[in-house]
Write an enzyme that holds these catalytic residues in place. Structure first.
Site, short mmCIF file in Angstrom:
data_model
loop_
_atom_site.label_atom_id
_atom_site.label_comp_id
_atom_site.label_asym_id
_atom_site.label_seq_id
_atom_site.Cartn_x
_atom_site.Cartn_y
_atom_site.Cartn_z
CD1 TRP A 12 -2.48 -1.59 -0.10
CD2 TRP A 12 -3.50 -0.49 1.56
NE1 TRP A 12 -3.79 -1.99 -0.07
CE2 TRP A 12 -4.45 -1.33 0.94
CE3 TRP A 12 -3.92 0.29 2.65
CZ2 TRP A 12 -5.77 -1.40 1.34
CZ3 TRP A 12 -5.24 0.21 3.05
CH2 TRP A 12 -6.16 -0.63 2.40
CE LYS A 13 4.26 1.08 -4.55
NZ LYS A 13 4.92 1.44 -5.76
CG HIS A 99 9.75 -1.09 -2.91
ND1 HIS A 99 9.77 0.09 -3.63
CD2 HIS A 99 8.72 -1.82 -3.40
CE1 HIS A 99 8.78 0.06 -4.51
NE2 HIS A 99 8.13 -1.08 -4.39
CD GLU A 101 7.88 3.21 -4.62
OE1 GLU A 101 7.30 2.86 -3.58
OE2 GLU A 101 7.35 3.12 -5.75
CD GLU A 168 8.38 -4.53 -6.79
OE1 GLU A 168 7.15 -4.61 -6.93
OE2 GLU A 168 8.92 -3.67 -6.07
N GLY A 174 4.73 1.42 -11.21
CA GLY A 174 3.83 2.56 -11.35
C GLY A 174 3.80 3.21 -12.72
N GLY A 232 1.29 -2.95 -6.18
CA GLY A 232 1.18 -1.63 -5.56
C GLY A 232 -0.19 -1.04 -5.81
N GLY A 233 -0.27 -0.11 -6.76
CA GLY A 233 -1.48 0.64 -7.07
C GLY A 233 -2.76 -0.19 -7.08
P1 PGA Z 1 2.83 -0.88 -8.81
O1 PGA Z 1 3.89 -1.01 -7.60
O2 PGA Z 1 2.06 -2.17 -8.83
O3 PGA Z 1 2.01 0.30 -8.48
O4 PGA Z 1 3.64 -0.72 -10.05
C1 PGA Z 1 4.55 -2.20 -7.33
C2 PGA Z 1 5.53 -1.99 -6.21
O5 PGA Z 1 6.14 -0.92 -6.13
O6 PGA Z 1 5.72 -2.89 -5.37
#
Ligand code: PGA
Length: 250
Positions: A12-13, A99, A101, A168, A174, A232-233
């Site tokens: 869910w970030k 991750h 990020e 990833e 994203g 994610g999204g």
């Molecule tokens: P995303 O993110 O599905 O929104 O591309 C995946 C993630 O960062 O784990």
């Protein structure tokens, strides 16, 4: 699918609040159906919601993980941080480490290695993220980058049975872009082979993450070497999340 379960990890970030938690009830309900018996569903909400998720999911088969942790396994004067011991004590079973990020916010390979070690010491299962940037891919450096991230991240770790790899590609996160199946299969097999050879462990689970959606899931599932997805999204929308899981089993 080469393992017993297929993983669906909802990342869910930095999204979600106490109101949005109720949206997961439909997922909990769906998780009870026979269609979902081989789905391992894991929610990784922000720290502020971990406790709420753990309580809500207590008597269900849906599990909870954190999105990162501090590298120190013992408590200490680290303002603003949470360690793996606290995460474990709260009732979480998983933690995402490495991750892209988090790497962008300062998590180096050395730090990632420390975080993985402390998480394993505290009996968490680590979802260890690796992946190349678009620039690295264009320069044909993907495999080199993956090896470097694995070697450094798992340095001096002998037993990797509690580590799940999430491949990833940074350029997929994203963006709506997903690698072509051939390229993806190639990289997944490469990771599995590398781990088998260097860690003598045959059952490593390797997930794919990056723009997974109800629209591309059928295609992604054609690669049966993928053991699940880090989402994610799309995971913040329960209907989409359920759709992704459903489409993975029929
Ligand atoms: P995303 O993110 O599905 O929104 O591309 C995946 C993630 O960062 O784990």
């Amino acid at each position: 699918m080469t393992n017993k379960y297929k993983y669906f990890v909802a990342n869910w970030k930095m999204f979600g609040d106490i109101k949005t938690v109720n949206s997961i009830y439909t997922v909990i309900k769906a998780s009870k159906s026979r269609n979902f018996s081989k789905a391992k569903i894991i929610y990784c909400p922000p720290y502020t919601l971990l406790n709420t998720f753990v309580n809500k999911l207590k008597k269900t088969k849906v599990e909870v993980g954190a999105q990162n942790c501090h590298q120190s396994s013992s408590n200490g004067p680290f303002t603003g941080f949470i360690n793996s011991k606290m995460i474990k004590k709260l009732g979480c079973k998983y933690v995402i480490i490495g991750h892209s990020e988090s790497r962008n916010s300062g998590d180096t390979n050395i730090l990632i290695n420390k975080k993985i070690k402390s998480s394993l010491e505290n009996s968490l299962t680590v979802i260890f993220c690796i992946g190349e940037t678009f620039k690295e891919k264009k320069k044909n450096k993907t495999k080199k980058i993956l090896i470097n991230q694995i070697k450094k991240g798992l340095k001096n770790i002998k037993n990797i049975k509690n580590i799940i790899i999430a491949y990833e590609p940074v350029w997929s996160i994203g963006t709506g872009l997903v690698p072509k199946n051939e390229e993806l299969l190639n990289n997944i097999l490469f990771i599995k082979k590398f781990l088998r050879k260097n860690f003598n462990y045959k059952k490593t689970r390797v997930l794919y993450g990056g723009s997974v959606s109800p629209y591309n899931i059928k295609n992604l599932n054609e690669i049966n070497q993928i053991d699940g997805f880090l989402i994610g999204g799309a995971s913040q929308n329960s209907n989409k999340f359920i759709d992704i899981i459903k489409k993975s089993f029929n």
